[in-house]
Design an enzyme around this catalytic site. Structure first.
Site, PDB file in Angstrom:
ATOM      1  N   ASP A 298      -3.754   4.203  11.812  1.00 50.51           N
ATOM      2  CA  ASP A 298      -2.646   3.257  11.865  1.00 50.51           C
ATOM      3  C   ASP A 298      -2.464   2.688  10.460  1.00 50.51           C
ATOM      4  OD1 ASP A 298      -0.545   1.720  12.670  1.00 50.51           O
ATOM      5  OD2 ASP A 298      -1.572   0.744  14.318  1.00 50.51           O
ATOM      6  N   TRP A 299      -1.447   1.886  10.297  1.00 48.16           N
ATOM      7  CA  TRP A 299      -1.074   1.355   8.978  1.00 48.16           C
ATOM      8  C   TRP A 299      -2.269   0.660   8.307  1.00 48.16           C
ATOM      9  CZ3 TRP A 299       3.872   1.003   6.517  1.00 48.16           C
ATOM     10  CH2 TRP A 299       3.891   0.174   5.387  1.00 48.16           C
TER      11      TRP A 299
END
Ligand code: BGC
Length: 768
Positions: A298-299
């Site tokens: 994820d980011w």
């Protein structure tokens, strides 16, 4: 995989069978559909891999946002230069064909190996044609509709060169404080699995290399929805048993449907961050399930291993995430900065880099990117907002509404659908014309101007002369004068449609957890003052989650959960309010009375001192009500149970019946479970009939009910149908005390019912 499956006492689980087949004979529907399981790709992957330098390999594992950030900024902008050097494999947050083509030209024409970039975006509930939020889509209990909407989203996104969506979010959510509940399919693993597979089928189509197909991402792997206290990004404690039975199944369903990618989550699971978790990423996903696609972080979740406290520097974060099984680093740049050096210093074997690069190249080949790297700019505009997509957006919205309550109004008939008696309608409340709220969070390229509001659609339907409109108050603000003016307007009308709720963009989605789930601002005051006028009121609630509104449910005769309905909000609501379309949605989350009940979910374990005296187990030793599992100041039951939803007619259910009273655990067979359902009202209607089971006497305690099937039936007034389900053996499988999927001898109960709280069960013995 093979060993694991054969150690299972008896392989009732089709999952095991499927995974074994997958590694041996890749000829199933999944292979045909996605290509990533197609061995024919492997030769192309290997040939390319042999030509790559270590730096070029690492480049394929690096992904940046080159547009509107969807997380904290990373500060890099030199993408053109990096692409030319083969240092970037994927970009996201770009959303026009012109831009994707410009970057692609650099990759394909300037980089040494000409490996195309794969462009991604959060296409969550539509790209330009925005559908209801995913929680609403799940409330349709109609996977086919969800699949079709994902197909439209893929058609639009792919026209801009985006061939990868970070969807579906398949996180189980049991706590409405968590703002991301709106992005998923609710609290149930069975329904969640059906929806997960539907999204994957829709995005990826029959072939991933078709120009209008995009790669799906099942996220956030795993347990993200169990964030403690419903606070986004918070840590999670999940036993393996609960992980296996509740949180993993929708991911498994997505993988089985052919999902090309999985996104590793932000949360830590029992102290081990999900983005550095070898158990979930390597053992479960790769070894047990045989997943061959990309694991994307994820980011910045790789760099965040430092904040989690399991890495003291960026290099260690890169090493730990990578060795645990994260192939691609989204946005944090630590793979770019350290992976090659980690290989050179012997801390990361190059063979592991090769493995991850294979996963990436496999997806790129499967997408047909090498053959067709560019978007057709002349096709882009025409792909957006086409009539079939808009019509589908309306249908999905209509099917997603949940009629929570519909009590009689003046004259004795239920308030909804609105009758012709109501000649003057007052439309009051801040959400009747809030275009951005209707879009919900993660609205892709959706624009407020694409939305037809309830106000606009109602004016068109009844004519301006029959409609009086007053906003009353804002979502979070408003004055005494505003309240008084709204009351004055209500007083002139025959009926009030009150539109209240939360802001669809500011209050739902990522980083939008709420500790208070009542109506924000002065909306509760507005509600009470409008009800006090004595006018009939229909409350239309806009929200991305259940809101705790016990006062409203006590005093307002009709309440419709409209969720965040997308671009066709107005037409869908008007058709529903006037009865051209009947609401048939059902809740996919338990609707709480109060925040103090959270987390709340129907498929709970029973405790040794259950408060529910109607429980199916032995009655407690005495009749003392004091020492039971309950609150002193609140009910245990939710305001509305999972599965609840009314419509414009009523149904009666007969008791559940089974085709056999016992089955053998060692050779379980499918059973037929059925019940008679009768339309007892005077209108034709549709009902989502639900099948639940409970197991008692097992090695590990099982939920008081677990959904195992559902089907929609249409019934004419007075008509009765026998609704029959095939109850497959895996409906009785559980994760036992020795960490295996098994069917155990047990006492079982089976319900065919309108929701998770009603129904008369049939008894079943599962024999050794
Ligand atoms: C979210 C993901 C999303 C990613 C890329 C993150 O902040 O958690 O769901 O896919 O950003 O935009």
């Amino acid at each position: 995989m093979r060993n694991l499956c054969t150690t299972i006492a008896f392989s009732v689980l089709l999952a095991c069978v499927a995974a074994e087949t997958k590694s041996e004979a890749p000829t199933t529907a999944i292979e045909a559909r996605t290509g990533i399981y197609d061995p024919a790709l492997d030769a192309r992957v290997e040939a390319l891999l042999r030509k790559m330098t270590l730096e070029e390999k690492v480049g394929q594992l690096v992904q940046y946002s080159a547009g509107q950030p969807t997380g904290p900024g990373t500060g890099r902008t030199d993408y053109e230069d990096m692409i030319a050097k083969g240092q970037i494999g994927a970009l996201f947050n770009i959303s026009t064909a012109k831009e994707t083509n410009a970057y692609q030209r650099i990759a394909v024409e300037k980089s040494r190996l000409k490996i195309p970039i794969v462009f991604g975006l959060d296409v969550i509930h539509g790209f330009r044609t925005i559908f209801p939020v995913p929680l609403a889509m799940a409330s349709t209990w109609d996977p086919k509709l969800v699949e079709q909407s994902a197909r439209i989203a893929a058609r639009e996104a792919s026209a801009t060169g985006i061939r990868w969506t970070f969807s579906p979010m398949v996180d189980i959510a049991r706590d409405a404080r968590w703002g991301r509940m709106t992005e998923g399919a609710g609290e149930d693993p069975f329904l969640g699995s059906e929806m997960a597979a539907a999204y994957v089928r829709g995005y990826q189509g029959m072939r991933l290399d078709a120009p209008a197909s995009i790669a799906a991402t099942a996220k956030h792997y795993v347990g993200y929805g169990a964030a403690e206290g419903g606070r986004d990004y918070n840590t999670t404690e999940i036993s393996e048993h609960t992980l296996r039975q509740i949180y993993l199944p929708p991911f498994r369903a997505a993988v089985d449907a052919g999902a090309a990618t999985i996104m590793s989550a932000f949360n830590a699971i029992n102290g081990v961050p999900a983005s550095a978790n070898p158990f979930t990423l390597r053992q479960v996903l790769r070894e047990e399930w045989g997943f061959r696609g990309i694991v994307d972080s994820d980011w910045e979740s790789v760099r965040e291993l430092i904040q989690h406290g399991i890495a003291n520097d960026r290099e260690t974060a890169a090493r730990k995430a990578f060795l645990a099984g994260v192939d691609v680093d989204m946005a944090s740049s630590v793979y770019h900065d350290y992976l090659a050096a980690l290989v050179k210093s012997g801390q990361v074997p190059e063979a592991r880099i090769d493995e991850s690069v294979r996963n990436v190249l496999r997806v790129k080949f499967a997408l047909g990117l090498f053959e067709r790297p560019y978007a057709d700019e002349s096709r882009e505009a025409a792909a957006m907002l086409r009539p079939d997509g808009i019509a589908l957006a309306r249908t999905v919205a209509e099917r997603s509404f949940v009629l929570l309550k519909n009590a009689p109004g003046p004259g004795g008939a239920p308030i909804l659908p609105l009758s012709d008696r109501f000649r003057r309608i007052a439309l009051i409340g801040p959400l009747a014309d809030d275009l951005n709220s209707a879009l919900g969070s993660w609205a892709g390229l959706g624009r407020g101007e694409d939305v037809t509001s309830l106000e606009a659609a109602l004016a068109q339907r009844v004519g301006a002369q029959s409609l009086v409109r007053h906003k009353g108050v804002g979502i979070t603000d408003g004055s005494d004068a505003d309240l008084a003016a709204a009351v004055a307007v209500a007083a002139t009308a025959d009926v009030v449609i009150l539109t209240l709720g939360e802001s669809g963009q500011a209050m739902t989605g990522e980083a939008a957890s709420r500790a208070h789930l009542g109506l924000p601002g002065r909306q509760q005051e507005l509600l009470e003052k409008i009800v006090a006028t004595g006018k009939p009121v229909a409350l239309v609630l806009f929200s991305g989650r259940p809101l705790t509104l016990p006062w409203a449910f006590e005093h307002v005769p009709a309440v419709l959960a409209a969720w965040l309905p997308g671009i066709q909000a107005g037409p869908a609501l008007v058709r529903t309010l006037f009865g051209d379309s009947s609401p048939t949605g059902k809740l996919v989350v338990s609707w709480p009375y109060s925040v103090g009940q959270l987390p709340i979910y129907y498929n709970a374990l029973n405790t040794g001192r259950p408060a529910n005296k109607k429980d199916l187990t032995e009655p407690p030793g005495d009749s003392d009500d004091m020492y039971v599992s309950r609150y002193l100041d609140e009910r245990n039951e939710p305001q509305f149970p999972f599965g609840h939803g009314l419509t414009y007619t009523t149904f009666r259910y007969g008791p559940a019946k089974l085709s056999a009273s016992s089955l053998k655990a060692s050779a379980p067979m499918a059973l037929a479970a059925s019940a008679e359902v009768t339309n007892t009202g005077s209108r034709a209607g549709e009902e989502v009939v639900q099948l639940y089971v409970r197991l008692m006497g097992t090695s590990v305690a099982q939920p008081v009910r677990a959904l195992k099937g559902f089907q929609r039936v249409a019934l004419a007034p007075g008509e009765t149908k026998e609704v029959t389900f095939s109850l497959r053996p895996d409906a009785f499988a559980l994760w036992n005390d020795r960490n295996q999927w098994v069917v155990e001898p047990a006492k079982a109960a089976v319900w065919v019912s309108p929701d998770s709280a009603q129904g008369t069960p049939a008894a079943l013995q599962i024999l050794p």
